[in-house]
Design a protein around this motif. Structure first.
Motif, mmCIF file in Angstrom:
data_model
loop_
_atom_site.group_PDB
_atom_site.id
_atom_site.type_symbol
_atom_site.label_atom_id
_atom_site.label_comp_id
_atom_site.label_asym_id
_atom_site.label_seq_id
_atom_site.Cartn_x
_atom_site.Cartn_y
_atom_site.Cartn_z
ATOM 1 N N TRP A 30 15.391 -19.506 -39.560
ATOM 2 C CA TRP A 30 15.227 -20.392 -40.703
ATOM 3 C C TRP A 30 13.938 -21.200 -40.676
ATOM 4 C CZ3 TRP A 30 18.641 -18.023 -43.241
ATOM 5 C CH2 TRP A 30 19.861 -17.673 -42.680
ATOM 6 N N ARG B 83 22.451 -17.215 -49.866
ATOM 7 C CA ARG B 83 22.129 -15.781 -49.897
ATOM 8 C C ARG B 83 21.634 -15.320 -51.269
ATOM 9 N NH1 ARG B 83 21.855 -14.912 -44.496
ATOM 10 N NH2 ARG B 83 23.767 -15.614 -43.473
ATOM 11 N N THR C 257 26.552 -19.067 -51.220
ATOM 12 C CA THR C 257 26.348 -19.435 -49.824
ATOM 13 C C THR C 257 27.378 -18.739 -48.945
ATOM 14 O OG1 THR C 257 27.849 -21.318 -49.582
ATOM 15 C CG2 THR C 257 25.790 -21.722 -50.767
ATOM 16 N N ALA D 59 21.057 -24.137 -43.794
ATOM 17 C CA ALA D 59 21.394 -22.932 -43.049
ATOM 18 C C ALA D 59 21.607 -23.216 -41.560
ATOM 19 C CB ALA D 59 20.290 -21.890 -43.221
ATOM 20 N N PRO E 169 23.932 -21.064 -45.067
ATOM 21 C CA PRO E 169 22.757 -20.433 -45.677
ATOM 22 C C PRO E 169 23.045 -19.945 -47.095
ATOM 23 C CG PRO E 169 23.721 -18.999 -44.014
ATOM 24 C CD PRO E 169 24.420 -20.316 -43.891
ATOM 25 N N SER F 130 25.286 -25.086 -41.465
ATOM 26 C CA SER F 130 25.619 -23.672 -41.223
ATOM 27 C C SER F 130 26.032 -23.003 -42.528
ATOM 28 C CB SER F 130 26.727 -23.550 -40.172
ATOM 29 O OG SER F 130 26.339 -24.153 -38.959
#
Length: 525
Positions: free
Chosen positions: A458, A306, A320, A108, A304, A302
């Motif tokens: 995070w 979900r 993601t 993330a 993350p 970058s």
């Protein structure tokens, strides 16, 4: 034992590759027999659990909106690893060492390293904003550093530590550096810790009784009068290790941590021959940086996660911010509390869901750095360690490079008691250092501040202040996989949980578990 298992798996795979290369020469008939023998051995033995290859090399990443195909799989991966800290990257490294190339690591943050992070102070000097020390018994991270050609050096501690109590200042040299602990109290803790298995404290024969108490409750019951130095040291060390003073940490959890260190609480608090003995050359984040360099496009930053869909089915979808990845296994290398930021469909089993929901996530920690032209405090017989009983500073220490070319004072601070205005934070801490170390402390050349609770969403909690009654109620749900989900991260390690070493061990275990599961799936096809 885990490292040995993985090594055996790698050797077996390497032997097979050698055999395949030799078979290209038809005159080498014995190699064919060897390959058949190894294939039979792998198909039925427990050792084969580590060799879980799909027979594909260089598998490409399957993201929605432009999947890259693979023979017969439509972009299906064997493993997706969530998190590019020490645990996730170690898992990825071990998969590659075992010959598995069908995986992807998603992170993330816009960097690797998880809860390790380097401040670059210039001229090759680093100060660590996150985890930084290793000590005796932490063999997993020491082995990893050696394999990556990363050295270590001793943490500086020679000289007197400075204490502030009720406005009074006094300096004292503590044997071995670090925090002082009363020997009578240490013996009782060590004896009791022998009854609490570090890998499963909830299975201790007296777990129910011990888990009713905080560490502070138990200390009061012992009737031991502690010196001011011991009180300050105990409070500071507990706050740094668990993110809470003795009144906030469960006794059962504290004892399991002592058990991890061969039932020697004093070694946990010492620098010499203790858990804070060594630093990593180039800063602790360098280990993750080096592991990430070997992954190439198998790592996405970058990115993350979900949502995870159909984790209870043969094929899992990982949703993601960069698309959907289809995979057979998922290694979730995250703090349990961070797992709550992912939507699981279907819902996770109740026990695991409750563990994540109740996981203590209120210890983000905050570290600051003051840089000076030289470590001037050493000239005064001081070691840079400052420990007040109150105020914004918990504990400071000498974090200078091994050659002492510049002076670095790093510190753990209380986030709620120190301004987030850099100039004000620097001034407040400089005033404390000046009282403890001398007037020169008022004139740093650099100041850095890293509050793990504010830098990004995070981290949440750098360490885990496990309260009473947590392990006996929820501990059994920490490690068992759920469907295709394999839980990793330092919190899941069966030794040195919470330390960098624990993160490496958990990554090794996760990779082995994934390979075993994949091999079982392959045999069933």
């Amino acid at each position: 034992m885990l490292y040995i298992k993985i090594t055996i798996v790698i050797l077996i795979y390497a032997t097979i590759l050698v055999g395949e290369n030799m078979d290209s020469d038809n005159s080498n008939k014995p190699s064919l027999a060897r390959r058949r023998f190894l294939a039979q051995a792998l198909s039925g033995g427990a050792i084969a659990g580590g060799l879980a290859l799909t027979g594909r090399a260089g598998a490409s990443v399957a993201l929605s909106g432009g999947e890259a195909g693979q023979p017969g799989t439509s972009g299906l991966l064997d493993v997706v690893i969530i998190g590019a800290g020490l645990a996730g990257l170690t898992a990825a490294r071990d998969l590659q060492k075992a010959g598995c190339e069908s995986f992807k690591v998603v992170e993330a943050r816009d960097r690797v390293g998880g809860r390790t992070y380097n401040h670059d102070l210039g001229n090759g000097v680093i100060s660590e904003a996150g985890g930084q020390w290793i000590g005796p018994g932490q063999t997993a991270i020491a082995d990893l550093a050696r394999q990556l050609n990363v050295g270590t050096f001793d943490q500086y501690y020679q000289g007197k530590s400075t204490y502030f109590a009720r406005g009074a200042r006094y300096a004292e040299e503590v044997s071995g550096g670090g925090a002082s602990i009363d020997h009578r109290l240490a013996k009782k803790l060590n004896d009791l810790a022998r009854t609490v298995p570090h890998e499963a404290p909830w299975k201790a024969p007296n777990a129910a009784q011990l888990d009713q108490l905080t560490m502070a409750d138990w200390i009061l019951q012992q009737g031991i009068t502690l010196s001011n130095t011991d009180k300050i040291g105990l409070n500071a060390s507990t706050s740094l290790t668990f993110g809470t003073p003795p009144a906030g940490v469960g006794l059962l959890h504290y004892l399991s941590w002592i058990n991890t260190a061969n039932c020697d609480v004093e070694s946990l608090e010492r620098i010499e021959d203790g858990a804070q003995e060594s630093r990593i050359a180039g800063g602790s984040q360098i280990l993750s940086i080096k592991m990430a360099e070997a992954l190439g496009d198998k790592l996405s930053l970058s990115c993350p996660v979900r949502k995870i869909v159909d984790w209870d089915k043969d094929i899992v979808e990982v949703h993601t911010d960069q698309g959907i990845i289809r995979t057979r296994q998922v290694i979730v290398a995250l703090n349990p509390a961070l797992c709550n930021q992912i939507h699981f469909s279907p819902a996770l089993p109740q026990g695991r869901a409750e563990l994540q929901k109740r996981w203590p996530a209120h210890a983000p920690m905050r570290k600051t750095v003051h840089v000076y032209p030289r470590p001037f405090w050493r000239e005064k017989g001081l070691n840079g360690q400052v420990a007040p009983t109150d105020g914004p500073l918990i504990w400071s220490y000498d974090n200078s490079p091994p050659d002492g070319s510049v002076g670095v004072i790093a510190a753990f601070t209380r986030p709620g008691q120190l301004s987030h205005d850099p100039a004000e934070a620097q001034r407040v801490l400089s005033d404390i250092y000046a009282r403890a170390l001398g007037e020169e402390a008022h004139h740093p050349t650099q100041f850095h501040d890293y509050d793990w609770g504010k830098v990004d969403p995070w981290s949440l909690s750098c360490i885990h202040p496990i309260p009473p009654r947590f392990w006996t109620q929820w501990g059994q749900y920490l490690r068992p996989p759920a469907g295709r989900l394999i839980w990793s991260g330092t919190e899941t390690a069966d030794i040195w949980a919470g330390a960098m070493d624990g993160a490496v061990r958990s990554g090794q275990q996760a990779a082995l578990t994934a390979l075993q599961a994949l091999n079982q799936t392959r045999r069933s096809l």
